[in-house]
Design an enzyme around this catalytic site. Structure first.
Site, mmCIF file in Angstrom:
data_model
loop_
_atom_site.group_PDB
_atom_site.id
_atom_site.type_symbol
_atom_site.label_atom_id
_atom_site.label_comp_id
_atom_site.label_asym_id
_atom_site.label_seq_id
_atom_site.Cartn_x
_atom_site.Cartn_y
_atom_site.Cartn_z
ATOM 1 C CB SER A 74 -35.903 -9.922 0.668
ATOM 2 O OG SER A 74 -37.166 -9.316 0.533
ATOM 3 C CD GLU A 105 -26.763 -14.825 -15.091
ATOM 4 O OE1 GLU A 105 -27.233 -15.377 -14.302
ATOM 5 O OE2 GLU A 105 -27.175 -14.325 -16.123
ATOM 6 C CB THR A 106 -28.004 -21.020 -12.997
ATOM 7 O OG1 THR A 106 -27.968 -20.504 -11.804
ATOM 8 C CG2 THR A 106 -26.956 -21.788 -13.467
ATOM 9 C CD GLN A 128 -32.519 -12.443 -14.276
ATOM 10 O OE1 GLN A 128 -31.702 -12.504 -15.425
ATOM 11 N NE2 GLN A 128 -32.293 -11.463 -13.421
ATOM 12 C CD GLU A 166 -32.744 -16.035 -7.150
ATOM 13 O OE1 GLU A 166 -32.023 -16.865 -7.465
ATOM 14 O OE2 GLU A 166 -33.461 -16.130 -6.502
ATOM 15 C CB THR A 217 -31.662 -8.933 -16.492
ATOM 16 O OG1 THR A 217 -30.606 -8.410 -17.475
ATOM 17 C CG2 THR A 217 -32.636 -9.952 -17.285
ATOM 18 C CB CYS A 218 -28.852 -5.859 -13.193
ATOM 19 S SG CYS A 218 -27.979 -7.367 -13.077
#
EC number: 1.2.1.70
Length: 440
Positions: free
Chosen positions: A200, A120-121, A126, A202, A55-56
């Site tokens: 565009s 955060e959901t 992810q 999530e 993830t980020c």
């Protein structure tokens, strides 16, 4: 009897907590890189299964294994080879967790307690996608499936039993909040302000959603224009769609910009950006980053690691919820290991119940066919048999589970397999099932 090898769990983590964004960028994986990497991870005979979460905010490898030393060295070498980073550097920055600490960490990640933005959901989805990718490519099976099922149950309990995810929060919502704060310093707001969103996916969708709530005028750019149209339609808003080819021209028109693509390299380079007299605030929510490190007057670029100030305010507000959530994580971690200890006997109990069910139904069917019992009674008799066998097997089931929790329980398990003629194949097949069977 063949020696039983105990399955262990390991996490190798590179996250916002221990690694800066530049290093996470080097360690990041595109979707196409993940499967080949995990295939190489699983080559090691000490590693049974693996999942890679990217993830980020984190790059994390989850594995089940039987020899931690060999598994660890192989994992470090794989990261070194795939990401062209010196082995010593990998060893110095990697955060490794084993067994109960690994399980607690994974439950914490799934429940968003380890996220940059607590509550955060997005992270649960992810993690589900990471598990799905590994499972569909035969890179994980029962070890990680069992763990993931518990992790998702834990995350659901945290959401249900606390208000940690109340008032939908995410990295994107936090970035929008930071933009509002920066604009306020110049006596401006997002209301009716033209804002450019790039991407565009999530993260782009969430950015648009929160900007929409702030009544900003959104222009959306995506490499695939159809994806941008679908997103605009989903949000049911007056989002303006622009072509990717116009990106360079658009950059000079917006004070506020949010970029969140999955591009492998920077999509906004210094040569594309012109000097402006206006203050500009650009938010790069991607990893690898979308925006080059541009040094220019009046241009302020923020990455996910720069959200810390807003994040800290959010953490303070949810401190009580986080403490409650930690108790839930502790409970699930203990339950998971208790459950693992019973797995040696669970498949056997399931098969004994299955044999009882088949015998009962066979005799019941024979009684109806021979006229000993009216067919209209069959359904009620099935219920009676169900209750009778559950009662009969209740105490033996408890005793067998107690025996399986004892280190000396293996001979009892082997004896039960022998008495009921239960093969190892049957035990393995039933072991994949996470929920307990019933007779009917």
């Amino acid at each position: 009897m063949q020696e039983k090898m105990e399955v262990q769990y390991m996490v190798v983590s590179f996250s916002h907590k221990n690694v800066d964004i530049a290093t996470r960028e080097k360690l990041s994986f595109s979707q196409e890189e993940i499967v080949p990497f995990l295939q190489e991870i699983n080559v090691c005979d000490s590693i049974r299964e693996s999942i890679l979460l990217c993830t980020c905010n984190r790059v994390e490898l989850y594995v089940s294994m039987i020899d931690k030393k060999r598994a660890r060295e192989h994992i470090y070498e794989c990261f070194c080879t795939h990401k062209n980073i010196a082995l010593e550097d990998i060893k110095n920055i990697a955060l490794m967790r084993l067994n109960q600490y690994a399980i607690y960490h994974i439950f914490s990640v799934a429940s968003s307690l380890d996220s940059l933005v607590i509550g955060e959901t997005q992270i649960t989805g992810q993690l589900k996608l990471a598990y799905k990718l590994a499972f569909e490519n035969a890179l994980c099976a029962k070890d990680m499936t069992r763990l993931m099922h518990f992790a998702f149950k834990c995350a659901a309990s945290v959401r249900k039993e606390t208000d940690i995810s109340a008032h939908s929060v995410s990295v994107a919502s936090t970035a929008v909040r930071m933009a509002e704060q920066k604009l306020a310093l110049c006596d401006k707001t997002l209301e009716n302000l033209p804002v450019l969103v790039i991407g565009s996916g999530e993260m782009g969708r969430l950015a648009c959603k929160h900007l929409q709530n702030a009544n900003a005028q959104i222009t959306l750019v995506s490499r695939t224009k159809e994806n941008a149209r679908k997103l605009a339609l989903e949000l049911d808003s007056s989002i303006n769609i622009e072509s990717w080819e116009h990106l360079e021209q658009l950059l000079g028109q917006y004070e506020v910009l949010f970029s969140a693509t999955s591009a492998p390299n920077c999509i906004i380079q210094s040569k594309m950006v012109q000097v402006s007299q206006k203050q500009r605030w650009w938010f790069d929510l991607a990893l690898p980053r979308d925006i080059e490190n541009i040094q220019m007057e009046n241009l302020h670029i923020f990455c996910v690691d720069d959200l810390e100030e807003i994040v800290q305010e959010h953490k303070n507000a949810r401190e009580d919820s986080a403490k409650k959530a930690q108790k839930i994580l502790e409970r699930y971690s203990v339950e998971f290991f208790k459950w693992l200890q019973t797995l040696g006997i669970d498949p056997i109990i399931k098969h004994i119940r299955y044999l009882a069910k088949q015998s009962a139904l066979k005799e019941l069917d024979r009684a109806v066919k021979k006229g000993f019992l009216p067919a209209s009674y069959q359904q009620n008799v099935e219920k009676i048999l169900h209750g009778a066998f559950n009662t009969f097997l209740h105490q033996p089931t408890i005793r067998l589970k107690q025996a399986s929790e004892n280190p000396q329980g293996d001979p009892i398990i082997e004896a039960m397999k022998n008495v009921f003629d239960i093969s190892d194949d049957v035990v393995m097949l039933n072991g994949y099932k996470c929920e307990k069977d019933t007779i009917f």
